[in-house]
Design an enzyme around this catalytic site. Sequence first.
Site, mmCIF file in Angstrom:
data_model
loop_
_atom_site.group_PDB
_atom_site.id
_atom_site.type_symbol
_atom_site.label_atom_id
_atom_site.label_comp_id
_atom_site.label_asym_id
_atom_site.label_seq_id
_atom_site.Cartn_x
_atom_site.Cartn_y
_atom_site.Cartn_z
ATOM 1 C CG ASN A 3 87.900 103.615 60.788
ATOM 2 O OD1 ASN A 3 88.803 103.912 61.570
ATOM 3 N ND2 ASN A 3 86.888 104.430 60.510
ATOM 4 C CE LYS B 261 84.279 103.969 62.957
ATOM 5 N NZ LYS B 261 82.839 104.192 62.927
ATOM 6 N N GLY C 221 77.740 102.494 62.561
ATOM 7 C CA GLY C 221 77.664 102.190 63.984
ATOM 8 C C GLY C 221 76.242 102.047 64.501
ATOM 9 C CB SER D 74 76.050 98.326 60.232
ATOM 10 O OG SER D 74 75.865 99.409 61.136
HETATM 11 P P1 PGA Z 1 80.742 100.608 61.426
HETATM 12 O O1 PGA Z 1 81.711 101.825 60.964
HETATM 13 O O2 PGA Z 1 81.185 99.394 60.631
HETATM 14 O O3 PGA Z 1 81.003 100.450 62.890
HETATM 15 O O4 PGA Z 1 79.357 101.008 61.107
HETATM 16 C C1 PGA Z 1 82.076 101.987 59.621
HETATM 17 C C2 PGA Z 1 82.965 103.205 59.500
HETATM 18 O O5 PGA Z 1 82.706 104.203 60.177
HETATM 19 O O6 PGA Z 1 83.938 103.206 58.727
#
Ligand code: PGA
Length: 250
Positions: A9, A11, A173, A213
């Site tokens: 993802n 974002k 995150g 994460s």
């Molecule tokens: P992250 O995000 O791996 O940066 O923690 C995961 C997500 O929001 O799908």
Amino acid sequence: MRTPIIAGNWKMHKTISEAIETVSHLKEKIKNVKGREVIVAPPFTAISEVSRVLKDTFIAVSAQNIHWEVKGAFTGEVSPIMVKDAGAEFVIIGHSERRQYFGETNETVNKKIKAALKQGLKVILCIGESLEQRESGQTFQVLEEELKKGLFEIKSDGIESIVIAYEPIWAIGTGKTATPEIAEEAHKFIRDYISKIFNKDIGEKIRILYGGSVKPTNISDLMDMEDIDGALVGGASLDPDTFAEIVQFK
Ligand code: PGA
């Protein structure tokens, strides 16, 4: 046997040219990978170019959101038909960032899932509890409510096009991954609940991804768990080398 899915993802990251560069590199890196499904979710603006680069590969493309109507006076929104037309096969629905910052509710999640399925898009439905909810012992209640309302009126043939992503908000995150045991407990709960509201066979088949994460260093321990069928990766999916490492977990 459930085929693992590793989904990235992105974002709100990457211009069109950055997105093209990323997937061009990624497709080379993982071209010999077998027995895994891989999905990338670029921002709307890059879906069509990313789909063009990934045509004839096994890597699928996902949108990160949709509106529930197919067209109309909804300034700033993008419809399921439009993302499909641009090349998306999947759409992420109900991500916690959308729930937290953009007013997504279980009711809008349900409308969007129905709209996506109607247009032949597959869905990655995100659910997960906040730190406060976990600490006050409400985790299972939150997951149950998100599933119950999010999947309201979804039939057995619809659920087959849905993948669930369990993403504890406190792990997104933050660098704080849920331990494999904590994640497994939630995944098991989700699978049992799906078995209960649909049937055992559907419960056995549905893929449940962990998100929050995920990195090359923790993916294998997570994937060792019985009910973890893959990962939804945010930050670590932006770099194609790192993402390729996650895809190729042992
Ligand atoms: P992250 O995000 O791996 O940066 O923690 C995961 C997500 O929001 O799908």
